[in-house]
Each structure stands twice: as structure tokens, then as C-alpha cells.
Design a protein around this motif. Structure first.
Motif, PDB file in Angstrom:
ATOM      1  N   ALA A 149     -16.793  -7.297   2.016  1.00  0.00           N
ATOM      2  CA  ALA A 149     -16.100  -8.273   2.043  1.00  0.00           C
ATOM      3  C   ALA A 149     -14.879  -8.263   3.127  1.00  0.00           C
ATOM      4  O   ALA A 149     -13.844  -9.241   3.135  1.00  0.00           O
ATOM      5  CB  ALA A 149     -15.652  -8.787   0.959  1.00  0.00           C
ATOM      6  N   ARG A 150     -14.342  -6.977   2.869  1.00  0.00           N
ATOM      7  CA  ARG A 150     -13.197  -6.755   3.020  1.00  0.00           C
ATOM      8  C   ARG A 150     -13.103  -7.279   5.142  1.00  0.00           C
ATOM      9  O   ARG A 150     -12.296  -7.420   6.021  1.00  0.00           O
ATOM     10  CB  ARG A 150     -12.971  -5.416   2.560  1.00  0.00           C
ATOM     11  N   LYS A 151     -14.181  -6.133   5.733  1.00  0.00           N
ATOM     12  CA  LYS A 151     -14.630  -6.517   7.297  1.00  0.00           C
ATOM     13  C   LYS A 151     -14.463  -7.652   7.102  1.00  0.00           C
ATOM     14  O   LYS A 151     -13.867  -8.270   8.364  1.00  0.00           O
ATOM     15  CB  LYS A 151     -15.655  -5.778   6.917  1.00  0.00           C
ATOM     16  N   LEU A 203      -5.014  -4.534  -6.278  1.00  0.00           N
ATOM     17  CA  LEU A 203      -4.847  -2.964  -6.850  1.00  0.00           C
ATOM     18  C   LEU A 203      -3.062  -2.398  -7.423  1.00  0.00           C
ATOM     19  O   LEU A 203      -3.421  -1.731  -8.278  1.00  0.00           O
ATOM     20  CB  LEU A 203      -5.223  -1.946  -6.015  1.00  0.00           C
ATOM     21  N   GLN A 238      -7.944  -7.314  -2.205  1.00  0.00           N
ATOM     22  CA  GLN A 238      -7.885  -6.303  -3.123  1.00  0.00           C
ATOM     23  C   GLN A 238      -7.138  -5.590  -2.951  1.00  0.00           C
ATOM     24  O   GLN A 238      -6.558  -4.958  -4.093  1.00  0.00           O
ATOM     25  CB  GLN A 238      -8.898  -5.378  -1.954  1.00  0.00           C
ATOM     26  N   ILE A 239      -6.327  -5.386  -2.027  1.00  0.00           N
ATOM     27  CA  ILE A 239      -4.804  -4.639  -2.713  1.00  0.00           C
ATOM     28  C   ILE A 239      -3.251  -4.700  -3.372  1.00  0.00           C
ATOM     29  O   ILE A 239      -3.382  -4.934  -4.027  1.00  0.00           O
ATOM     30  CB  ILE A 239      -4.131  -4.274  -0.702  1.00  0.00           C
ATOM     31  N   TYR A 285      -9.891 -11.264   2.177  1.00  0.00           N
ATOM     32  CA  TYR A 285      -9.993 -10.333   0.832  1.00  0.00           C
ATOM     33  C   TYR A 285      -9.431  -9.041   1.057  1.00  0.00           C
ATOM     34  O   TYR A 285      -9.197  -8.488  -0.523  1.00  0.00           O
ATOM     35  CB  TYR A 285     -11.912 -10.033   1.129  1.00  0.00           C
ATOM     36  N   SER A 286      -9.140  -8.559   1.822  1.00  0.00           N
ATOM     37  CA  SER A 286      -8.632  -7.104   2.264  1.00  0.00           C
ATOM     38  C   SER A 286      -7.565  -7.328   1.488  1.00  0.00           C
ATOM     39  O   SER A 286      -6.573  -6.607   0.635  1.00  0.00           O
ATOM     40  CB  SER A 286      -8.839  -6.657   4.004  1.00  0.00           C
ATOM     41  N   PHE A 325      -6.672   6.916  -0.491  1.00  0.00           N
ATOM     42  CA  PHE A 325      -6.676   6.619  -1.994  1.00  0.00           C
ATOM     43  C   PHE A 325      -7.023   5.790  -2.224  1.00  0.00           C
ATOM     44  O   PHE A 325      -7.379   5.261  -3.572  1.00  0.00           O
ATOM     45  CB  PHE A 325      -4.914   6.726  -2.249  1.00  0.00           C
ATOM     46  N   ASP A 326      -6.610   4.339  -1.961  1.00  0.00           N
ATOM     47  CA  ASP A 326      -7.140   2.793  -2.461  1.00  0.00           C
ATOM     48  C   ASP A 326      -8.819   2.558  -2.480  1.00  0.00           C
ATOM     49  O   ASP A 326      -9.026   2.500  -3.449  1.00  0.00           O
ATOM     50  CB  ASP A 326      -6.463   1.784  -1.323  1.00  0.00           C
ATOM     51  N   ALA A 371       1.018  -1.362  -0.278  1.00  0.00           N
ATOM     52  CA  ALA A 371      -0.114  -0.336  -0.064  1.00  0.00           C
ATOM     53  C   ALA A 371       0.963   0.287  -0.104  1.00  0.00           C
ATOM     54  O   ALA A 371       0.597   2.205  -0.374  1.00  0.00           O
ATOM     55  CB  ALA A 371      -0.925  -0.202   1.415  1.00  0.00           C
ATOM     56  N   SER A 405     -13.496 -10.611   6.017  1.00  0.00           N
ATOM     57  CA  SER A 405     -11.890 -11.551   6.096  1.00  0.00           C
ATOM     58  C   SER A 405     -10.807 -10.623   7.127  1.00  0.00           C
ATOM     59  O   SER A 405     -10.554 -10.722   7.563  1.00  0.00           O
ATOM     60  CB  SER A 405     -10.867 -10.858   4.742  1.00  0.00           C
ATOM     61  N   PHE A 406     -10.960  -9.221   7.893  1.00  0.00           N
ATOM     62  CA  PHE A 406     -10.393  -8.558   8.949  1.00  0.00           C
ATOM     63  C   PHE A 406     -10.493  -9.249  10.108  1.00  0.00           C
ATOM     64  O   PHE A 406     -10.208 -10.108  11.016  1.00  0.00           O
ATOM     65  CB  PHE A 406     -10.412  -6.962   8.675  1.00  0.00           C
ATOM     66  N   HIS A 461      -9.736   4.392  -5.133  1.00  0.00           N
ATOM     67  CA  HIS A 461      -9.711   3.748  -6.979  1.00  0.00           C
ATOM     68  C   HIS A 461     -10.687   2.382  -6.729  1.00  0.00           C
ATOM     69  O   HIS A 461     -11.487   2.122  -8.006  1.00  0.00           O
ATOM     70  CB  HIS A 461      -8.239   2.643  -6.718  1.00  0.00           C
ATOM     71  N   HIS A 462     -11.259   2.207  -5.567  1.00  0.00           N
ATOM     72  CA  HIS A 462     -12.166   1.092  -5.743  1.00  0.00           C
ATOM     73  C   HIS A 462     -13.597   1.712  -6.361  1.00  0.00           C
ATOM     74  O   HIS A 462     -14.036   0.525  -7.130  1.00  0.00           O
ATOM     75  CB  HIS A 462     -12.851   0.074  -4.067  1.00  0.00           C
TER      76      HIS A 462
END
Lengths: 932, 196
Positions: B154-156, A90, A86-87, A82-83, B120-121, A54, B158-159, B124-125
Motif C-alpha cells: 500500500a505504501r509503495k 505512528l 502511516q507515519i 498511505y505512506s 525504526f518505523d 519521522a 501511494s509512493f 513499529h509496524h
């Protein structure tokens, strides 16, 4: 999400805190060094990798070059979280370009994500392919993407992404996508209920249809239908209205798609389209307060106007459009002025008469002085397009005046355009020379070489012009400061034609020499070498100034420039030859005219097209240029699509030479593989299909096709050369058939036309029946029946192609004759070739007799009048009929059927005034009789 | 086709650069060049710029008669710039910029320049839900937002699955949520911000 990576947030904050660029760079270098070290040590967990990647991305976005992190990004993609994934994605889409070696490493991870049963992962993978997809990926993944697109279980957001991804892959590697094979399946997606999917699929189809127009022809109907449903029936879901305008992007896309096809011939489509465009134009007549609403509405409106212009420049719609445009170009809103001028240029480029535009000439010329350079550019393009013989002096004069104050960035283009217009619409030679020299002297540095080459070409090729040109150019040279391009023109023209004016006072050789030579010292070497050539020509025609000229050659023999020195030496030697030597005269012969060729100027303006990009549908310039361009592409296409069936060798021969003529001297490359002409659809086969069809050839109604899902029935009526078929489609299952499409293919459209009365609904509800009317018209004798193709989605995509029972005898009308009349005609027609005869075996009925009623049914079913009492044998049948056609008029036809019970044979004789009809009818009746 | 999406502020510092066609210049130069052309245009001029002088920077391949156009819009301190070719409707792109801004506004609730810097990411998403590979993917703010939210979820998930002890699992670009967001934690410490 940067939010939960404290280190990253700190890093960003530090950079923002940096007061000067150096500090920022220092901070970044430190961070990069740190990351490099961490990567080298290895042993990082997913979170750390994600954080560092990142940071790298952020650095990259700031505009710094980064050369690390690619491998880590690739690793992150295959993470299960997923997180992190995703990065990773990107980073891949931002840091890598399509030729990057690292991309090979991700193909497998991407495929895995595509195949996974998890939509968000599918989406990430699709998005990555759409951004960095290389031709390698196209080969490896096109199938998977296509599957996601057409699978009925795909979610709408996956479908959307898959459509655009497929487009990307097609642009990269057109050959890996079997576009023609997939065509109907893809077009059926245009009927999707979700307008978002329709939008994306339309983008895809727009690109494919440009290369394969015939395979995708159905999309025309679909687009018209969709526009009609959005614009007139207001059939759309509420969330797709944008500031009260229904789905503006989709409307724009569809309107654009229709411009890639030639105007439709189909009457029904035409009227629906007209109505839709009319509605768009009237509804946007009143502007509203909201900027967003106006924007969206105008976006649709401008595209609709472009389409109207494309369809028919003489239609009343275009008149309406012209009125609207006139209002736009004096609008307060700059955007509207800009687009108004742009669209007007389209109109000027296609329209047959420029009169409606000329009314606004004043406004357009004023726009050249608009405060916005973008608007000024459009005005310039428009003036260029609307120039013709009548207004050329005015427009060119206006452009010349504007040139002196125009922006520097505009000037070169203006010079080219002025030069082209001057040449094309010159009313007199005098005007041409005056204008072009004025142009060269005014624009100076912005005059490209092509411009003065062209002047020289034209003057050389036009004898009447030479004397005048020499005089004018001499006057220019006498002025104190002259631009170098003008010196070049002057040098050439005076050298060739200076002697034509030398006897007049004030134009004597010595004066010409002094005027030209005084400019020489300010010129660069190439110009001076042109002048040296002028001098040697003068040595030939002006002996009185020979000493001065020889003096100059002598001096130039010692300059350092090799070219100049060589010329000087050679010319000196030539000039010093004795007077009676003919060498000099031969060398200095007058230049022969240039071979006629297309102006290099226009070809510089219109450069060639690229292949899979969306093409422009028109170019700036007058109507002829556009016509030429169109012809070119259609000719090229027809040449490539030379089918074996096409036996019109003469036609294609002339087309070829026309292509060659048109291409002579022009650098226009052939657009990539132009479409295959639509092949006839492959007929569906089945045990009963032939029987159903045959039965219908001699009866007016019945079943044409039936399977477990669908039933197709026909009722028909014929009157003269016209006919009407009511086709009934019955859905036999308990689910709706969606994307229901029916098309008719006619192999020889000059002989038979078949059109649906209206665009059919695209959904067939469960257990219901719908009816469509098909209008047919017989223009000439034809042999192939039209083919009906029905396709629909019932879970999977299905398509059925079957012949329609429209045959030539349907347009027959029986006539009654007495015995004498009949035989008189029978004899009159005579034997071969206007007689067709065949003997074939027949079956007898259960009782062992000839099946007389059956035979009679077939003959009268073929619209023959059965004439009793003409043939003494009661089992023979004699019939007479007249064929109606709209183009070739009426054709008479007589028939005689003689079955023989003992031999189980039957003789069929058909006589007609037209050989074609005789053979066709004999075949049709024979097939019907044999069929049992 | 859309060839590039750029966001930069009124000082010409890029906040988002996304190119859909390979460049033959560094992205920095392109941004500077476009910025220099746009920043001198006063209010009230049209939102389109067809600039032949840009051709050397981002022009299409040789041998295409397509001229690229720049469509831009100015919101407060930010310029949103799209570089497109003739296949796109200019006004349509103008609307698309509005959609993009509205979508950003949805996700960040009253978006400001700082959001684009720190997230920034996420930006972009969001862009990825609107434009894919240079083509318009979705134009409906609701749809865009729901896609963004599902990715966020989905991110949450996986977190949380990887950090079972994390408090609440506050993830995401939105500034709501129980915990004080790191952005607040940061803005306190920022002094003398020059605009970088």
C-alpha cells in the motif's frame, strides 16, 4: 521506509556518529530548532511533513522530550497517501497519550478511515484506537468497531484488530458497550475458522465474561469444544502450529478462560474436558531437544495443570499433575523450576491435603538457595502457601535462617510472611513469642510497624503469654545491641507486664529500668515517647524506683521535641501528685484487651482487586484464604443479583449477614458490577410455534419449529424419571449454517436437569440434518418447560428460542384401577387444596358432537391410563397415573374430565397427593384441550 | 495484558520502546532501571523477573494485587523485554518474543541491530501486527509477514502514485531491490561508531 527519506537517514547517521552525549544533544537541538522553524513558516507539502514528523518520532524514541509535531501528525492522518497516513498514525500512537487534547482532533479522521472500504486504512485506524483509545473515543467509535468485527464481509485481519480494539474501548468505558446484548453474537465468533480470529475474540470474551459470566456462559462450551478439536481431533490449519505444538497461545487462552468460570456441572463437558487435559499432560511427558518446542508445550501444560487444579483438586488428573510438578521443581531448566514452583503454590493454595507436596518439602527449601532470585521468590511464596500446623515450626525456622542471608529486596516481604505464619500456626505461645522476637531482632530495619503492633495486640489479648513475653523481651534488652523495633516492643511489654516478673531475681525493677533506659539514647523521638509512657506506668507499680523516673521526666521537660516535652511535663505532674491521690492509678489501669480484628498483616499482603483487568484466579496463602476469597465474591454477586423472582428471603437474609461478618475489619472492595444472573431467553413468537409445542406435549414425536432456513424435529422417550429427546436440526438452505450453537435453559435446575449427550458440531452442512440427544431427569415437580436456544450464522446472526415439550406429565406412568379402588383413592385424597378444578368452554366437532377421540388422545398423551367403565357417562374420561421423580419419589394423580355438549362446557378435575402436581396437571391438560 | 515492549542493546541504549499503559515515569528511567536489573543476570538464569523494586516505576495502579513480571530474552547484542501482568502465560510470552524476532528476520532478512535503528518505523509496524493495545493479535509468522507485506505494498502504491518519475519505487524495509540501499550508502561513511 525511512530509507527513502534521505534527510532522515542522514539525521540518524549523524546521531550515531556522535561520539559523546553532548554532541548528540547538540545535533538534536539543532534539528528540532530547524523543524520548529519549518513548521512555523508553514507551506509544507506532505512529504516534508512526513519527513519532519519521522525525525521527531526518532528523537522521541531515543528518549528525548519532544513537544512539537502533534498538529502535523494529525494532519498527516487525513492525508490520502498511505505512506503519510502511516507515519501520522505512528506519531499519534507514540507521542500522544489517551488524555491528550490533540486526540479530539483525530476522532473524525479515524471514523472516516474506519468507514472506508479499504482494509489497510481500517487497520491503521483500529490500531490507533487500540493504543490511545480514550473514553471519548469509546463513546464515538464503539459502534463502528463492533460493526467491523461482526460484519460477514470483514477480512480476517480486520476482525482480529477490531476484536482487540473493542476490548480496549470496553476497558476504558465499560458502560458504552452493551456487553450482555452483544454476548451471543460475539461468542459465535469463537467458531470462526481462522484461529487468529478465535484467539483475539477469546481475549475479548475473557474480559467481558469476567464481568458478565452468565450472559457469556455459552463460551464455556465453545472453549471446551475448541480445545477438544485442537488437542484430540487435531483439527487446525497447519500454519498455526508453532514448533509442532498446535496453536499454543490459543490453547493457553482457552484454558485460562475456563478458569474464570466455576467448574462445570455438565457431565458431558466434564468428560470431554478431562480427556483433553489428560492428553495434554501425557503428550508433554517427554521433553524434546528443541527449546522452542519445549517452551510452547510447557506453556500449555502449565495452564492445563492450573485448570485441573481449578476444576477439582481431588481428581486423578491433579495427582498426575503433582507428579509432573515434582519433576519440574528439580529440573535443570531454570524457567521450568520457576514455573513449577509457581504452579505448586497454586496447588497448595487450593488443595485439601498438602501431603503430596510435603514429600518435596526438602527440594523446595533448597530452592530458597537457588542461584536465581526469581526462583527464590517463588520458593518463598510456595513455602508460605504450604505451611500448616504440622510443618510450621520447620518452615518458619528455615525461613528465619534464610532471612539472615536473603537478598535485601526480599526481606521485607519475608518478614511479613514469617510473622503471619507464626501467628496463624503457632503450636505454643512460647514458640510464638520466641520466633517473633527472633524475627524482629534478626530482620531489624525490614520489620514494618504492623509486625510489632500485632505482637503487642496478641500479648495483650492472651493472658498466659504476658509473663513469658516480659521475661524474654527483657533478656533481649540485656544484649548490647538491640534493634529499635525491639526496644519499642520491650518498652510496651515491660511497662504493662514488667511487674509480673519483678519479684524474681535478676528481673528487679531497677534492673528492668537500667536495661531499657540504656537503649533510650540510641532511639528516635517516637520510640523515646513510648519509653516515657513505660516509665509513668512504672511509677505506678514500682514505687522503689520513682526517684530515678521523676529525674528523667524532669530532664525531658526541657527537650526541644514538642511531643516528648509535653509527655514529660504531663507525666512529671502525675508522678509528683501526693501518694494518696488515686489519679495516677486510674490513668495507669492495665490496658483492656484489643477488640478482635483481622490481622493487618494479611490485608497488607492481599490488596484489593481492580475492576476490568483480568483477575487472578487464586492468591498465595492457604486453602482457607482462597475459599474465603471465593465465597466473598460469590456472596457479593448473589447479593447484587437479587432478582424480584427470588422469593427466598430467608436465604438472602442469612447471606447478607454472612457478608457483613466476612467483611468486618477487612478492606475488600466489591468487584465492579458483578454479573446479572442469566435471565430466561426471550421466546421466539410465531403463529404456529405454540401449536407445534402443544401438539408435542401429548405426542412423542413431531415438528417443533420450522422456518425458511431451519427445521427442528423431536422424538422423545420417557422411562420413570428419566427421559431422552432426540432433537433433529435440518438445514433447509443451500449454504452451511456456521457457528451452530444450541443451549438449553432450565429455570429451576433443582427440579429438572437437561444435558446434551455430547458437544454438537458447530457447522450444519447445506441440506442435511443433524441429531442431538438431550438427557432429561425429573428431580422434583416443575412447572416451567426448558427452553432451547438455537443460534447460527447464515449471513447474519440468528437465534431462536423455543420451549421444549418436556412437561411434568411426561414423567407420568399410567396405572390401572378397578372402580372400587379408584373411588377409594379419589375420596382419600379429598377436595381442595389437593384438588384442582376448572370449567372451560369447548368446541364441538363438525357433526356437533363432543370430540371424544381427541379428548382421549390428549389424556392418554399426557401419560394417563384411561380407566373405562368407571364413570357411567361414556363421554366422560377418567384417568390415573403416577409421577416419577428422582428426589421426591412417586406421586399419584387422578383425573376426571366431564364435557357437556349442550352447554359447550367442560369440567376438568385433578386430584393428587401433591397440591403442586394437581394444579400443574390441571393447567397442562386444560391448555391442551382448549387449543384447537 | 502486555504493558510494555522494549528492545535495548547490551549497553542499555533503547532501540524500541512501546508502552501500552501510561507511565508515571519517563520511559528513559524505566529502560535504565530494567536494564540495570537484567544486565547483571548471568546466562542460565530464568527468563522471568518479578521484581517488586520495579513496582515504583511501572507498577499497576494502587490497590491492585497484581504484580507485573518482566519476561526477557537475549539475542546477540539485543535484549527483548516484555513487561506483562498475571493474565499472560510467561512461557507464552517467551514464545511471542521468538515470534517477534522471527518476524523481524523475515522482513529484514537476517536482522541486525542497525536495521532496528534505521527502520525504526518499520519495526513499529511489524510490532503492531503482533501486539495491539497490549494484547496478542497474531502469533503466526506467515500471517504477520503477509500483513506487513500488504502494508508495504500500500505504501509503495501511494509512493508511486505521488512520484510517477521515481525509479522503480524502491521503498520498504527490506534491503533487497535493484538500487543500492541507502544503508550501504551510509555504512561506508560511518567511522568510529561508538555504539550510539
Amino acid at each position: 521506509m525511512a530509507a527513502n527519506m534521505r534527510g532522515l537517514t542522514q539525521f540518524i547517521a549523524d546521531i550515531r556518529g556522535a561520539r559523546v552525549r553532548e554532541l548528540e544533544e547538540k545535533r538534536i537541538n539543532k534539528e528540532m530548532a530547524n523543524i520548529r522553524k519549518k513548521f512555523k513558516d508553514g507551506n509544507l507539502d506532505g512529504y516534508q511533513k512526513k519527513k519532519y514528523v519521522a525525525k521527531i518520532i526518532f528523537t522521541y524514541i531515543l528518549g528525548y522530550k519532544v513537544d512539537i509535531g502533534h498538529l502535523e501528525a494529525v494532519n498527516l492522518i487525513s492525508s490520502s497517501k498511505y505512506s503519510e497516513k502511516q507515519i501520522g498514525y505512528l506519531a499519534v500512537t507514540l507521542l500522544m497519550h489517551e488524555n491528550s487534547d490533540f486526540l479530539r482532533l483525530v476522532v473524525n479522521s479515524i471514523r472516516k478511515d474506519l468507514d472506508e472500504n479499504n482494509e489497510v486504512h481500517n487497520c491503521l485506524a483500529l490500531h490507533a484506537i487500540a493504543n490511545v483509545g480514550s473514553s471519548e473515543m469509546a463513546e464515538a467509535l464503539a459502534e463502528d468497531v463492533h460493526r467491523l468485527l461482526i460484519s460477514p464481509t470483514s477480512m480476517t485481519f480486520v476482525k482480529k484488530k477490531a476484536a482487540l480494539t473493542l476490548l480496549r474501548l470496553y476497558r476504558k468505558r465499560p458502560e458504552v458497550i452493551p456487553a450482555v446484548e452483544w454476548a451471543l453474537r460475539l461468542v459465535s465468533l469463537m467458531d470462526d475458522q481462522d484461529l487468529g480470529v478465535v484467539l483475539c475474540v477469546t481475549s475479548l470474551i475473557m474480559a467481558l465474561a469476567q464481568d458478565h459470566p452468565d450472559a457469556f456462559a455459552v463460551c464455556y462450551t465453545k472453549a471446551v469444544d475448541r480445545l477438544h478439536r485442537i488437542g484430540i481431533e487435531h483439527e487446525y490449519s497447519g500454519i498455526y502450529t508453532y514448533y509442532k505444538v498446535p496453536a499454543p497461545w490459543l490453547q493457553v487462552k482457552l484454558l485460562r478462560l475456563l478458569q474464570y468460570y466455576p467448574p462445570t456441572e455438565d457431565v458431558t463437558l466434564k468428560s470431554v474436558l478431562n480427556e483433553t487435559l489428560q492428553t495434554i499432560m501425557t503428550s508433554s511427558a517427554e521433553p524434546s531437544r528443541n527449546v522452542q518446542h519445549n517452551n510452547a508445550q510447557n506453556a500449555v501444560l502449565f495452564e492445563a495443570i492450573s485448570l485441573a487444579i481449578h476444576l477439582d483438586t481431588r481428581s486423578p488428573l491433579v495427582d498426575t499433575a503433582a507428579v509432573l510438578l515434582a519433576r519440574f521443581i528439580s529440573s535443570k531448566e531454570t524457567n521450568v523450576r520457576y514455573l513449577g514452583l509457581d504452579t505448586m503454590a497454586h496447588l497448595a493454595a487450593r488443595s485439601e491435603t498438602l501431603d503430596p507436596l510435603k514429600k518435596h518439602q526438602g527440594t523446595i527449601i533448597l530452592s530458597l538457595r537457588d542461584k536465581d532470585i526469581s526462583v527464590r521468590r517463588r520458593a518463598l511464596d510456595l513455602l508460605y502457601s504450604m505451611c500448616d500446623v504440622d510443618n510450621s515450626e520447620l518452615i518458619v525456622g528455615e525461613l528465619l535462617r534464610y532471612l539472615k542471608v536473603a537478598d535485601y529486596v526480599l526481606r521485607e516481604e519475608m518478614v511479613l510472611k514469617i510473622a503471619i505464619l507464626t501467628e496463624k500456626y503457632a503450636s505454643s505461645y512460647k514458640w510464638y513469642v520466641d520466633t517473633i522476637l527472633q524475627l524482629i531482632s534478626a530482620a531489624g530495619d525490614h520489620v514494618g510497624e504492623e509486625v510489632w503492633y500485632r505482637v503487642v495486640q496478641i500479648v495483650t489479648n492472651t493472658e498466659d503469654l504476658q509473663e513469658y513475653a516480659a521475661r524474654v523481651v527483657f533478656e533481649y534488652l540485656k544484649t548490647p545491641s538491640v534493634h529499635e523495633s525491639l526496644v519499642k516492643v520491650g518498652g510496651y511489654i515491660l511497662g504493662e507486664y514488667g511487674h509480673l516478673i519483678a519479684n524474681e531475681p535478676g528481673y528487679s525493677p531497677i534492673e528492668q529500668f537500667q536495661a531499657l533506659h540504656s537503649k533510650s539514647q540510641f532511639c528516635v523521638a517516637p520510640t523515646r515517647s513510648i519509653l516515657l509512657s513505660t516509665y509513668i506506668k512504672w511509677v505506678n507499680v514500682f514505687p522503689e524506683i520513682k526517684p530515678q523516673l521523676i529525674n528523667i521526666f524532669e530532664r525531658y521537660r526541657h527537650v526541644l521535641d514538642a511531643e516528648l516535652q509535653q509527655r514529660a511535663c504531663e507525666y512529671y505532674a502525675l508522678a509528683c501528685l501526693p501518694d494518696d491521690n488515686e489519679m495516677l492509678q486510674n490513668v495507669c489501669e492495665e490496658m483492656p484487651p484489643f477488640p478482635p480484628r483481622v490481622s493487618g498483616l494479611t490485608s497488607r499482603l492481599n490488596r484489593k482487586m481492580t475492576d476490568t483487568e483480568d483477575k487472578r484466579t487464586w492468591i498465595h496463602g492457604g486453602r482457607e484464604i482462597n475459599l474465603e476469597q471465593q465465597q466473598m465474591s460469590t456472596l457479593v454477586r448473589s447479593k447484587q443479583a437479587e432478582l424480584p423472582v427470588n422469593d427466598s428471603t430467608t436465604a438472602s437474609g442469612t447471606a447478607d449477614s454472612a457478608v457483613l461478618n466476612a467483611l468486618a475489619g477487612l478492606d475488600l472492595t466489591v468487584p465492579s458490577e458483578a454479573g446479572e444472573s442469566a435471565p430466561a431467553p426471550r421466546l421466539t413468537v410465531g403463529p404456529s410455534i405454540d401449536k407445534w409445542y402443544q401438539k408435542l406435549t401429548y405426542s412423542a414425536e413431531g415438528v417443533l419449529y420450522e422456518d425458511v432456513q431451519i427445521q427442528i424435529g423431536i422424538k422423545s422417550r420417557f422411562q420413570g424419571y428419566l427421559g431422552q429427546l432426540a432433537i433433529y436440526f435440518g438445514n433447509k438452505v443451500s449454504a452451511p449454517l456456521t457457528s451452530f450453537t444450541s443451549t438449553v435453559y432450565v429455570s429451576d435446575s433443582a427440579a429438572l436437569s437437561a444435558t446434551f449427550a455430547k458437544i454438537p458440531a458447530n457447522v450444519l452442512a447445506p441440506r442435511t440434518q443433524s441429531q442431538q440427544l438431550l438427557q432429561v431427569e425429573c428431580k422434583k415437580v416443575f412447572t416451567c418447560p426448558p427452553i432451547l436456544t438455537v443460534s447460527f450464522l447464515a449471513g447474519a446472526y440468528q437465534s431462536i428460542s423455543i420451549r421444549l415439550p418436556v412437561i411434568v406429565t411426561k414423567f407420568f406412568e399410567g396405572v390401572k384401577f378397578g372402580q372400587a379402588d379408584f373411588f377409594e383413592r379419589w375420596k382419600l385424597i379429598g377436595g381442595f387444596p389437593r384438588e384442582a378444578q376448572v370449567v372451560f368452554p369447548i368446541c364441538l366437532d363438525a357433526a356437533g358432537h363432543i370430540d371424544l377421540p381427541h379428548n382421549r388422545r390428549i389424556v392418554s398423551g399426557n401419560h394417563f391410563e384411561i380407566l373405562d367403565g368407571i364413570d357411567p357417562n361414556p363421554s366422560n374420561i377418567v384417568g390415573a397415573a403416577v409421577l416419577h421423580t428422582s428426589v421426591e419419589g412417586k406421586v399419584g394423580c387422578l383425573l376426571r374430565l366431564e364435557p357437556n355438549r349442550e352447554a359447550k362446557l367442560c369440567r376438568l378435575t385433578v386430584r393428587s397427593t401433591s397440591e403442586e402436581v394437581a394444579t400443574a396437571v390441571q393447567r397442562l391438560v386444560e391448555t391442551a384441550l382448549r387449543m384447537e | 495484558m502486555i504493558h510494555a515492549v522494549l528492545i535495548f542493546n547490551t549497553s542499555g541504549i533503547p532501540r524500541l520502546t512501546k508502552f501500552y499503559t501510561p507511565l508515571h515515569q519517563s520511559s528513559q528511567t524505566v529502560v535504565q532501571k530494567i536494564f540495570s536489573l537484567i544486565s547483571v543476570r548471568p546466562q542460565g538464569l530464568c527468563n522471568f523477573l518479578d521484581a517488586p523494586e520495579l513496582e515504583a516505576f511501572l507498577g499497576p495502579k494502587d490497590g491492585s494485587n497484581e504484580r507485573w513480571r518482566v519476561v526477557y530474552r537475549n539475542y546477540a547484542t539485543l535484549y527483548f523485554v516484555f513487561v506483562v501482568d498475571g493474565a499472560e502465560s510467561e512461557l507464552g510470552i517467551l514464545d511471542l518474543i521468538q515470534v517477534f524476532v522471527e518476524a523481524l528476520d523475515r522482513s529484514f532478512q537476517n536482522v541486525c541491530e542497525l536495521d532496528l535503528v534505521f527502520h525504526f518505523d518499520e519495526v513499529h509496524h511489524i510490532l503492531a501486527e503482533i501486539i495491539q493495545g497490549g494484547l496478542v493479535l497474531e502469533t503466526n509468522v506467515e500471517e504477520i509477514n503477509s500483513s506487513v507485506q500488504s502494508a508495504l505494498k500500500a505504501r509503495k502504491d501511494s509512493f508511486i502514485s505521488s512520484n510517477p518519475l521515481a525509479l522503480g519505487g524502491s521503498v520498504g524495509g527490506s534491503r533487497n531491490g535493484g538500487l543500492p540501499t541507502p544503508l550501504n550508502w551510509l555504512t561506508d561513511r560511518l567511522t568510529g561508531v561508538s555504539g550510539r
